[in-house]
Scaffold this motif. Structure first.
Motif, PDB file in Angstrom:
ATOM      1  N   HIS A 182       0.965  -3.380  -8.601  1.00  0.00           N
ATOM      2  CA  HIS A 182      -0.484  -3.222  -8.458  1.00  0.00           C
ATOM      3  C   HIS A 182      -1.167  -4.514  -8.894  1.00  0.00           C
ATOM      4  O   HIS A 182      -0.604  -5.271  -9.679  1.00  0.00           O
TER       5      HIS A 182
ATOM      6  N   ARG B 189       2.873  -1.335   4.563  1.00  0.00           N
ATOM      7  CA  ARG B 189       1.960  -0.245   4.928  1.00  0.00           C
ATOM      8  C   ARG B 189       2.687   0.969   5.497  1.00  0.00           C
ATOM      9  O   ARG B 189       2.047   1.844   6.075  1.00  0.00           O
TER      10      ARG B 189
ATOM     11  N   LEU C 115       2.389   7.696  -0.793  1.00  0.00           N
ATOM     12  CA  LEU C 115       1.309   6.918  -1.421  1.00  0.00           C
ATOM     13  C   LEU C 115       1.379   7.240  -2.902  1.00  0.00           C
ATOM     14  O   LEU C 115       1.116   8.377  -3.313  1.00  0.00           O
TER      15      LEU C 115
ATOM     16  N   TYR D  22      -8.896   2.549  -4.475  1.00  0.00           N
ATOM     17  CA  TYR D  22      -9.029   2.774  -3.034  1.00  0.00           C
ATOM     18  C   TYR D  22     -10.487   2.791  -2.578  1.00  0.00           C
ATOM     19  O   TYR D  22     -10.913   3.635  -1.791  1.00  0.00           O
TER      20      TYR D  22
ATOM     21  N   ASN E  42      -5.861 -10.839   2.525  1.00  0.00           N
ATOM     22  CA  ASN E  42      -5.537  -9.614   1.803  1.00  0.00           C
ATOM     23  C   ASN E  42      -6.745  -9.085   1.048  1.00  0.00           C
ATOM     24  O   ASN E  42      -7.446  -9.840   0.356  1.00  0.00           O
TER      25      ASN E  42
ATOM     26  N   LEU F 222       0.835  -1.199   0.000  1.00  0.00           N
ATOM     27  CA  LEU F 222       0.000   0.000   0.000  1.00  0.00           C
ATOM     28  C   LEU F 222       0.873   1.253   0.000  1.00  0.00           C
ATOM     29  O   LEU F 222       0.617   2.203  -0.738  1.00  0.00           O
TER      30      LEU F 222
ATOM     31  N   SER G  79      -2.991   4.443   6.540  1.00  0.00           N
ATOM     32  CA  SER G  79      -4.209   3.638   6.630  1.00  0.00           C
ATOM     33  C   SER G  79      -5.329   4.371   5.908  1.00  0.00           C
ATOM     34  O   SER G  79      -5.360   5.603   5.887  1.00  0.00           O
TER      35      SER G  79
ATOM     36  N   ASN H 249      -2.798  -3.228  -5.070  1.00  0.00           N
ATOM     37  CA  ASN H 249      -2.172  -3.130  -3.755  1.00  0.00           C
ATOM     38  C   ASN H 249      -3.094  -3.670  -2.673  1.00  0.00           C
ATOM     39  O   ASN H 249      -4.304  -3.593  -2.789  1.00  0.00           O
TER      40      ASN H 249
ATOM     41  N   ILE I 130      -4.994  -3.112   0.728  1.00  0.00           N
ATOM     42  CA  ILE I 130      -5.544  -1.886   1.317  1.00  0.00           C
ATOM     43  C   ILE I 130      -6.008  -2.113   2.752  1.00  0.00           C
ATOM     44  O   ILE I 130      -6.304  -1.169   3.464  1.00  0.00           O
TER      45      ILE I 130
ATOM     46  N   TYR J 177      -7.469  -6.354  -1.847  1.00  0.00           N
ATOM     47  CA  TYR J 177      -6.712  -5.621  -2.853  1.00  0.00           C
ATOM     48  C   TYR J 177      -7.507  -4.448  -3.412  1.00  0.00           C
ATOM     49  O   TYR J 177      -8.741  -4.432  -3.392  1.00  0.00           O
ATOM     50  N   SER J 178      -6.763  -3.471  -3.923  1.00  0.00           N
ATOM     51  CA  SER J 178      -7.333  -2.271  -4.513  1.00  0.00           C
ATOM     52  C   SER J 178      -6.445  -1.841  -5.675  1.00  0.00           C
ATOM     53  O   SER J 178      -5.361  -2.381  -5.877  1.00  0.00           O
TER      54      SER J 178
ATOM     55  N   TYR K 228     -10.696  -2.248   6.320  1.00  0.00           N
ATOM     56  CA  TYR K 228     -10.509  -1.650   4.998  1.00  0.00           C
ATOM     57  C   TYR K 228     -11.732  -0.790   4.681  1.00  0.00           C
ATOM     58  O   TYR K 228     -12.810  -0.987   5.254  1.00  0.00           O
TER      59      TYR K 228
END
Length: 742
Positions: free
Chosen positions: A340, A150, A89, A414, A365, A47, A280, A342, A344, A367-368, A351
């Motif tokens: 990617h 993270r 980020l 996201y 996990n 992330l 976060s 990622n 999240i 993912y985003s 999340y």
């Protein structure tokens, strides 16, 4: 040990890294020529990432204080040399500005809070997986950065004197503004920064929370805010007209569009100060928990080593033999393919819910960043082959998004659906994964979401043109905007329907299989025999006139097409290439027209719909050698080991995945059809280590025993048996064994 010796020992320890495939990766590849990659430190699918940020202002050799007028969708351009910090980020290879936030910047001397003035040229930069370093010329500061999944970790080596570390929450690549910062103590800062409006969709906004910790206490600190211009009723523009106002020793939350905080130190020569930043998408408390879980103390060498080892584990799934240049190209391509999507979720599983406010929780996990119009073509098939455990969780994440929002992702970012590009690529990605053997997910929920997108005539988030498509069998050109692309949209719908048909067949849903197979075959309604093109058609059934097949070649708007022209979409019927061959007049005519696409300059290596065209020669008996020839020519022309080593936007790994597959000598031409086109590899040999939890074979070896004269063709053997066709099915391939090109 005195402080001077301690600093030197720490610096030496930080250089200890293991030798593995990660040593061949060059993160600078793609940082020029609009590749939009970044050279920063990132954990696989992490992330967080920490990247140099050099696109805020213009070229220093011209005027460093003039704003960079270039349209930037990346935080770093290799030719630029004016750095204003390190962002935490970041996106890689995307086509619209986003993220690039939470910039740390070390400075010395008198405190200056204006980025145009405190920015610096830099030199001696180096980058490798999980590590970036450069010397800031203005301050004689050595900057080094690394990261965990993270969080980021920066280490700044200062000269003697007054030194500062700035945290700028105003600068960023995102189009969104707003944030808040609070100095918790003389070693910690916390806050939030908004991102969003990706590709100018104003409804998409998300807060990103952070906690920053310093390795030693600051002697002085404060926050700043850029004051907005205002007009006094008694005088013209007056005080605080776009000025930066400092708040020394400020310990309360400070909010605004352009804010930041500084920590100041009295440093000795070569003193190192480290800064951790945990992030976060759910809360400050979770950002702190992420940091606590992933970084124990300030151990730069350990964090960097862990990142290198994580990269080696994944990159090591493919062992290759070839030149040093080819190893760099291949492993960097594989590296870019693993940035990617990622994760999240926080360490506790929290999340942001998809398409709504609120927080979900998962024990795996989540993912985003699903740029699916791009990545469904090759990134996800690559993950299915080499990393099925990762692809499984990516499919589960996509299905969970459908449960939360009602729709599969299209271009999800996201937890926000940006609706960028056309078609229904989530359907193709999930169906293709299932057919390749990725089965451990809720396929019933996925299938229902596919059917909803395929059949709902109104308020359809994924297929907004579905009403006409259901009535006419195509999307008409009549009402399209400059970037709607009626032909392009129709072709993507046909491919999605084909994938539904194949999944329906696998699930025993025969009626759906027949229905969606017929719908996928409607591409013939857009085939114009007089031009040999897939041509825009009006709602009345008449062709759009006048018609210029080359319009759109330079990315100007072209009726019917997205990011290309009619030539780029001429063969984009991957689910029925044999049928298209017949429409175009048979094998000989097809090869001639395919050749003409390349020879006339109408093939676009950066345009996703036509990146499979070099492999289409395999569908004509005796012409597979042309695939090898074209692929090798394209690699030589468009790819390399310099910053311009990608042919434009990497599209979150899509161009890189194309290169990785092409260098191995196999390519997944059609989502929903698990055949790989086979052709002469560029590498001498490849050994793929397969995951035996998913596949019966433990390894696949690809041997290149060809001579230089590929025009005479050759045999392809699989486990010592000659293949009749230059294709191999995924199910057969993952049995393991050996492919030999003679």
């Amino acid at each position: 040990m005195n402080r001077r010796l301690f600093f030197l020992a720490a610096a030496l320890c930080s250089q200890i890294v293991t030798a593995g495939p990660a040593e061949y990766v060059d993160p600078f590849i793609g940082t020029s020529n609009f590749g939009a990659t970044h050279p920063g430190a990132q954990y696989p699918h992490g992330l967080a990432s920490v990247s140099p940020f050099n696109v805020a202002f213009g070229q220093p050799d011209l005027n460093p204080f003039e704003k960079d007028d270039a349209w930037n969708s990346r935080v770093y351009i290799h030719e630029n040399r004016f750095l204003t910090g390190f962002s935490h980020l970041n996106l890689s290879g995307v086509g619209c500005p986003e993220a690039g936030i939470m910039l740390l910047m070390p400075t010395t001397g008198k405190l200056n809070l204006d980025a145009k003035e405190y920015g610096s040229t830099y030199s001696s930069e180096q980058a490798s997986p999980g590590y970036y370093t450069a010397r800031l010329d203005k301050y004689d500061v050595k900057a080094e950065v690394t990261s965990t999944a993270r969080s980021g970790l920066s280490r700044f080596t200062f000269p003697a004197g007054q030194s500062h570390i700035l945290l700028n929450l105003g600068l960023g690549l995102t189009n969104e503004t707003g944030g808040s910062v609070e100095i918790v103590s003389n070693t910690e800062i916390q806050g939030v920064r908004n991102i969003g409006t990706f590709c100018y969709h104003p409804e998409n906004v998300r807060p990103v929370y952070f906690v920053a910790r310093f390795s030693r206490a600051a002697e002085d600190f404060g926050a700043w805010k850029k004051m907005p211009a205002y007009k006094n009723v008694e005088a013209d523009w007056v005080a605080h007209n776009n000025s930066i106002k400092p708040y020394a020793n400020y310990r309360h939350p400070l909010s605004g569009d352009d804010i930041g905080a500084w920590f100041s130190f009295d440093t000795q020569k070569d003193e190192q100060i480290q800064v951790q930043i945990g992030i976060s998408f759910t809360s400050i408390e979770n950002a702190r928990a992420n940091l606590d879980a992933e970084q124990q103390g300030f151990d730069f060498a350990s964090v960097r080593q862990n990142a290198v080892e994580a990269w080696d584990r994944l990159l090591g799934r493919a062992e290759i033999e070839g030149t040093a240049q080819h190893k760099t190209m291949f492993y960097t391509a594989l590296y870019h393919s693993l940035l990617h999507p990622n994760i999240i979720q926080d360490v506790n599983g929290d999340y942001p819910l998809m398409g709504q406010s609120g927080t979900g929780n998962t024990n795996e996990n989540r993912y985003s960043v699903y740029s699916l119009w791009d990545t469904h073509r090759n990134v996800h098939p690559l993950l299915s082959l080499l990393y099925p455990e990762i692809q499984t969780q990516m499919v589960r994440s996509a299905v969970a998004m459908a449960k939360e929002s009602g729709w599969l992702p299209k271009w999800e970012l996201y937890g926000m659906e940006t609706r960028v590009m056309v078609g229904d690529p989530g359907t193709a990605m999930i169906a293709d994964s299932y057919l390749r053997g990725i089965r451990d997910f809720d396929v019933d929920t996925a299938y229902k979401a596919m059917i909803r997108a395929a059949n709902q005539p109104k308020d359809n988030l994924l297929r907004p043109e579905i009403s006409d498509y259901l009535k006419l069998g195509y999307v008409p050109v009549d009402d399209e905007g400059p970037y709607d692309g009626s032909v392009a949209t129709s072709l993507e719908y046909y491919l999605a329907d084909y994938n539904i048909a194949q999944l329906a067949k696998a699930l025993g849903k025969e009626e759906d299989f027949q229905t969606f197979s017929r719908r996928a075959d409607n591409y013939r309604k857009l085939f114009d025999a007089t031009t040999g093109m897939l041509r825009p058609k009006k709602r009345s059934g008449q062709w759009l006139t006048p018609f210029d097949p080359e319009l759109g070649r330079n990315f100007e708007p072209a009726p019917g097409y997205i990011e290309g022209n009619a030539w780029n979409y001429r063969f984009y019927v991957p689910h029925d290439t044999p049928g298209l061959i017949q429409l175009l007049g048979g094998n000989e005519a097809f090869v001639a027209q395919l050749d003409a696409t390349f020879d006339s300059g109408n093939f676009d290596m950066t345009n996703e719909p036509d990146i499979t065209y070099p492999f289409l020669y395999n569908y004509v008996d005796g012409q597979a050698w042309r695939t090898s020839l074209r692929v090798h020519q394209l690699i030589e022309q468009y790819f390399g080991t310099g910053p311009d080593g990608l042919p434009g936007n990497d599209d979150t790994g899509t161009m890189s995945a194309w290169l990785a597959f092409s260098m191995m000598g196999l390519y997944p031409v059609t989502p929903g059809n698990t055949d790989y086109a086979l052709f002469t590899p560029l590498l001498d040999s490849v050994t793929l280590h397969l995951d035996t939890r998913y596949y019966p074979g433990s390894g696949l070896v690809i041997n290149n025993a060809t001579t230089d004269n590929t025009e005479q063709g050759g045999d392809i053997n699989f486990n010592q048996r000659k293949l009749k066709k230059p294709f191999l099915d995924h199910k057969t391939l993952v049995q393991g064994g050996e492919i030999t090109f003679k």
